[in-house]
Motif scaffolding. Structure first.
Motif, short mmCIF file in Angstrom:
data_model
loop_
_atom_site.label_atom_id
_atom_site.label_comp_id
_atom_site.label_asym_id
_atom_site.label_seq_id
_atom_site.Cartn_x
_atom_site.Cartn_y
_atom_site.Cartn_z
N GLY A 142 0.80 -1.13 -0.02
CA GLY A 142 0.14 0.01 -0.17
C GLY A 142 0.78 1.19 0.04
N ILE A 143 1.90 1.20 0.85
CA ILE A 143 3.01 2.43 0.78
C ILE A 143 3.29 2.85 -0.61
N GLU A 144 3.70 1.65 -1.44
CA GLU A 144 4.17 1.74 -2.77
C GLU A 144 3.09 2.44 -3.84
N LEU A 145 1.97 2.32 -3.55
CA LEU A 145 0.58 2.79 -4.44
C LEU A 145 0.33 4.21 -3.86
N SER A 146 0.32 4.46 -2.59
CA SER A 146 0.27 5.87 -2.14
C SER A 146 1.35 6.73 -2.66
N LYS A 147 2.57 6.31 -2.94
CA LYS A 147 3.70 7.09 -3.34
C LYS A 147 3.46 7.39 -4.78
N ILE A 148 3.01 6.44 -5.53
CA ILE A 148 2.87 6.69 -6.86
C ILE A 148 1.77 7.41 -7.19
N ILE A 149 0.41 7.37 -6.58
CA ILE A 149 -0.74 8.29 -6.48
C ILE A 149 -0.17 9.69 -6.23
N LEU A 150 0.30 10.04 -4.92
CA LEU A 150 0.62 11.29 -4.61
C LEU A 150 2.01 12.00 -5.54
N GLN A 151 2.67 11.04 -6.12
CA GLN A 151 3.55 11.74 -6.99
C GLN A 151 2.91 12.03 -8.41
N HIS A 152 1.90 11.28 -8.63
CA HIS A 152 1.06 11.76 -9.93
C HIS A 152 0.05 12.93 -9.51
N MET A 153 -0.31 13.20 -8.53
CA MET A 153 -0.96 14.42 -8.01
C MET A 153 -0.05 15.51 -7.94
N ALA A 154 1.25 15.31 -7.55
CA ALA A 154 2.11 16.45 -7.39
C ALA A 154 2.65 16.96 -8.76
N GLY A 155 2.57 16.16 -9.82
CA GLY A 155 2.94 16.43 -11.21
C GLY A 155 1.62 17.12 -12.17
N ILE A 156 0.40 17.33 -11.34
CA ILE A 156 -0.53 17.93 -12.07
C ILE A 156 -0.53 19.43 -11.58
N ASP A 157 -0.52 20.31 -12.48
CA ASP A 157 -0.43 21.69 -12.48
C ASP A 157 -1.68 22.34 -11.77
N ASP A 158 -2.84 21.92 -12.23
CA ASP A 158 -4.09 22.47 -11.63
C ASP A 158 -4.89 21.50 -10.92
N ASN A 159 -4.98 21.22 -9.73
CA ASN A 159 -5.46 20.38 -8.80
C ASN A 159 -7.02 20.16 -9.31
N PRO A 160 -7.29 18.94 -9.90
CA PRO A 160 -8.94 18.80 -10.38
C PRO A 160 -9.72 19.06 -9.25
N TYR A 161 -9.21 18.56 -8.06
CA TYR A 161 -10.33 18.50 -6.70
C TYR A 161 -10.51 20.08 -6.26
N ASP A 162 -9.50 20.88 -6.35
CA ASP A 162 -9.57 22.44 -6.01
C ASP A 162 -10.35 22.89 -7.21
N LEU A 163 -10.26 22.48 -8.53
CA LEU A 163 -11.09 23.22 -9.47
C LEU A 163 -12.48 22.95 -9.62
N THR A 164 -12.83 21.63 -9.11
CA THR A 164 -14.01 21.15 -8.92
C THR A 164 -14.87 21.97 -7.59
N ILE A 165 -14.05 21.98 -6.63
CA ILE A 165 -14.51 22.89 -5.33
C ILE A 165 -14.76 24.33 -5.84
N GLU A 166 -14.08 24.73 -6.59
CA GLU A 166 -14.36 26.25 -7.16
C GLU A 166 -15.54 26.23 -7.99
N LEU A 167 -15.57 25.22 -8.85
CA LEU A 167 -16.76 25.29 -9.72
C LEU A 167 -18.35 25.12 -8.77
N VAL A 168 -18.31 24.44 -7.84
CA VAL A 168 -19.33 24.32 -7.11
C VAL A 168 -19.57 25.54 -6.24
N LYS A 169 -18.51 26.26 -5.79
CA LYS A 169 -18.79 27.83 -5.19
C LYS A 169 -19.45 28.60 -5.94
#
Length: 176
Positions: A142-169
């Motif tokens: 599970g630690i390796e999966l967590s690292k891969i996912i978090l590295q992928h998220m760190a590589g995204i310029d615009d966080n889609p979760y933050d953008l979605t929250i802004e859209l809801v607002k």
């Protein structure tokens, strides 16, 4: 002839009554229409006032849903020391689907575009988890999966979760 005269008088009387009623209707038609328009406006105002708390609650739920399926929050909440890869993957996917099913009725109260974005974010999150698992060896944990996912998220310029929250607002702001 007496009967014919009586029938003529009755016809003239009914014609006069009919014409009088039509004249009254035409005179009052605008007032009647205005009365019904005001009643409809009152009902619409009352129904909008009653719907507002439900709509706000739906937006709150979607912001919470978006935050809960954010991988950074998912991994902190679901990761356990020494958890196998397949168990963590199953736990994450189950949590996302459960959260989604719990909030599926909120689509009644939000803009259809907003709901489409939220649903796509859920689908993309599931795809990201599955793709990360496919890129790992079978004996990974599970630690390796967590690292891969978090590295992928760190590589995204615009966080889609933050953008979605802004859209809801923004969807909330349209109501006011």
């Amino acid at each position: 002839m007496n009967t014919q005269h009586l029938l003529t008088e009755i016809v003239i009387l009914f014609a006069g009554i009919f014409l009088s009623l039509m004249a009254v209707y035409l005179v009052l038609k605008n007032d009647i229409q205005r009365f019904f328009n005001l009643k409809n406006a009152e009902l619409n105002k009352e129904s909008r006032a009653a719907l507002l708390p439900l709509r706000l609650q739906a937006h709150e739920r979607l912001i919470l849903f978006t935050d809960r399926i954010n991988p950074a929050n998912l991994l902190v909440r679901l990761h356990q020391q020494g958890i196998p890869l397949s168990a963590l993957q199953a736990s994450i996917l189950n949590d996302i689907r459960s959260e989604y099913q719990h909030n599926i009725t909120q689509q009644l109260y939000v803009d259809s575009t907003t709901w489409t974005v939220v649903r796509k974010l859920k689908d993309d999150t599931i795809a990201m988890i599955n793709n990360a698992v496919q890129g790992l060896p079978a004996d990974a944990n599970g630690i390796e999966l967590s690292k891969i996912i978090l590295q992928h998220m760190a590589g995204i310029d615009d966080n889609p979760y933050d953008l979605t929250i802004e859209l809801v607002k923004k969807d909330i702001q349209k109501m006011f």
